[in-house]
Design a protein around this motif. Structure first.
Motif, mmCIF file in Angstrom:
data_model
loop_
_atom_site.group_PDB
_atom_site.id
_atom_site.type_symbol
_atom_site.label_atom_id
_atom_site.label_comp_id
_atom_site.label_asym_id
_atom_site.label_seq_id
_atom_site.Cartn_x
_atom_site.Cartn_y
_atom_site.Cartn_z
ATOM 1 N N MET A 142 1.034 -1.147 -0.378
ATOM 2 C CA MET A 142 -0.090 -0.046 0.009
ATOM 3 C C MET A 142 1.107 1.032 -0.449
ATOM 4 N N TYR A 143 2.320 0.898 1.041
ATOM 5 C CA TYR A 143 2.420 2.479 0.455
ATOM 6 C C TYR A 143 3.248 2.739 0.248
ATOM 7 N N LYS A 144 4.214 1.713 -0.842
ATOM 8 C CA LYS A 144 4.658 2.063 -2.361
ATOM 9 C C LYS A 144 3.563 1.870 -3.502
ATOM 10 N N ALA A 145 2.597 1.477 -3.394
ATOM 11 C CA ALA A 145 1.686 1.786 -4.863
ATOM 12 C C ALA A 145 0.567 3.601 -4.534
ATOM 13 N N ALA A 146 0.672 4.056 -3.191
ATOM 14 C CA ALA A 146 0.720 4.750 -3.129
ATOM 15 C C ALA A 146 1.410 6.225 -3.560
ATOM 16 N N LEU A 147 2.614 5.701 -3.579
ATOM 17 C CA LEU A 147 3.711 6.653 -4.266
ATOM 18 C C LEU A 147 3.755 6.203 -5.830
ATOM 19 N N HIS A 148 3.725 5.204 -6.053
ATOM 20 C CA HIS A 148 4.669 5.168 -7.397
ATOM 21 C C HIS A 148 3.867 3.895 -8.368
ATOM 22 N N PRO A 149 3.817 4.222 -9.375
ATOM 23 C CA PRO A 149 2.839 3.056 -10.218
ATOM 24 C C PRO A 149 3.421 1.383 -9.748
ATOM 25 N N ILE A 150 3.731 1.141 -8.820
ATOM 26 C CA ILE A 150 4.280 -0.085 -9.361
ATOM 27 C C ILE A 150 3.230 -0.744 -8.988
ATOM 28 N N LEU A 151 1.477 -0.876 -8.935
ATOM 29 C CA LEU A 151 0.968 -1.736 -9.134
ATOM 30 C C LEU A 151 0.422 -2.562 -10.612
ATOM 31 N N PHE A 152 1.136 -1.522 -11.833
ATOM 32 C CA PHE A 152 1.233 -2.225 -12.985
ATOM 33 C C PHE A 152 1.575 -3.173 -13.303
ATOM 34 N N GLN A 153 2.552 -3.402 -12.311
ATOM 35 C CA GLN A 153 3.217 -4.991 -12.653
ATOM 36 C C GLN A 153 2.293 -6.181 -12.545
ATOM 37 N N LEU A 154 0.972 -6.426 -12.503
ATOM 38 C CA LEU A 154 0.407 -6.645 -11.537
ATOM 39 C C LEU A 154 -0.407 -7.097 -12.523
ATOM 40 N N LEU A 155 -0.347 -6.060 -13.829
ATOM 41 C CA LEU A 155 -2.064 -5.598 -15.009
ATOM 42 C C LEU A 155 -1.402 -6.792 -16.163
ATOM 43 N N PRO A 156 -1.797 -6.669 -16.768
ATOM 44 C CA PRO A 156 -1.770 -7.405 -18.000
ATOM 45 C C PRO A 156 -0.896 -6.482 -19.345
ATOM 46 N N GLU A 157 -1.439 -6.959 -20.463
ATOM 47 C CA GLU A 157 -0.977 -5.864 -21.603
ATOM 48 C C GLU A 157 -1.310 -5.159 -22.085
ATOM 49 N N LYS A 158 -3.199 -5.916 -21.952
ATOM 50 C CA LYS A 158 -3.914 -4.568 -22.260
ATOM 51 C C LYS A 158 -4.947 -4.379 -20.744
ATOM 52 N N PHE A 159 -5.595 -3.565 -20.228
ATOM 53 C CA PHE A 159 -6.377 -3.496 -19.786
ATOM 54 C C PHE A 159 -7.399 -1.439 -19.486
ATOM 55 N N THR A 160 -8.346 -2.013 -18.645
ATOM 56 C CA THR A 160 -9.089 -1.337 -18.529
ATOM 57 C C THR A 160 -9.000 -0.214 -17.755
#
Length: 234
Positions: A142-160
């Motif tokens: 949560m701390y890192k995701a609040a500051l940086h776009p780290i959660l994009f590591q969890l996404l597929p190549e295309k997303f909504t």
């Protein structure tokens, strides 16, 4: 070769807290322990470090051996060293958390250790101090995701955008305002809009986006203002 004759040996293990996203839900990957003590109970991915390994190398090796996963994003969390954390021998554990897109890796999971995905609010009681590891890893995420776009590591190549919002809401366990989230997200310049829609979620459909990887790398350490009032989560 000189040795430290008065020093007692301590085992060092690595444990991996693996977060995955299936497109709508944040999940945790667990395995069933196959040795005593606590055989048959659910556990994080763990194993002991070899004498010729670095902690990072050990964590990657253990992850691949236990699940078949490799080349995933991992970040060192902290050392867990309570003297009685392991009932068999004195052992430290260096914990890591990993982020993966479940659909990208679901065919790689090894059947040997009965790896299984759990929703975060349905995680069973884990062995040793693994529940504490999970709690701290979630807080760090949560701390890192609040500051940086780290959660994009969890996404597929295309997303909504609704999928991305569902990911952030799953991580922070709260509901975000749809319009504000969309507006802030598009203002980051991280997304490239595609001429394709996801028609499965609604009749109107939602446009797919992809990540501008060059912009992502360049601006990874720039403050990301997607989460309102981030201080309330820490």
């Amino acid at each position: 070769m000189q040795k430290y004759t008065n020093a007692k040996k301590v085992l060092v293990a690595t444990d991996c807290i693996i977060f995955g996203f299936d497109g709508w839900n944040l999940k945790l990957l667990l395995v069933q322990r196959n040795i005593e003590p606590e055989i048959g109970r659910w556990s994080l991915m763990g194993g002991f470090m070899e004498p010729d390994e670095s902690p990072d190398a050990a964590a990657n090796r253990v992850l691949e051996q236990r699940t078949g996963l490799k080349n995933v994003y991992m970040d060192q969390l902290r050392v867990f060293g309570n003297p009685d954390r392991d009932p068999v021998e004195r052992a430290l554990s260096i914990a890591y958390f990993a982020l993966i897109d479940i659909h990208q890796y679901e065919k790689q999971l090894s059947d040997e250790y009965h790896a299984e995905w759990f929703l975060l609010d349905e995680v069973p009681e884990l062995i040793f101090d693994h529940n504490e590891m999970l709690k701290l890893a979630h807080k760090q995420l949560m701390y890192k995701a609040a500051l940086h776009p780290i959660l994009f590591q969890l996404l597929p190549e295309k997303f909504t955008i609704p999928q991305l919002q569902a990911l952030y809401e799953g991580v922070f366990e709260t509901k975000f305002d749809d319009r504000n989230f969309s507006r802030k997200l598009l203002s980051t310049g991280l997304l490239v809009k595609l001429n394709e829609k996801d028609k499965q979620s609604s009749k109107k459909g939602a446009f797919y986006y992809t990540l501008d990887k060059s912009h992502y790398i360049k601006n990874f350490n720039a403050f990301l203002n997607l989460v309102p009032n981030p201080d309330k989560f820490f």
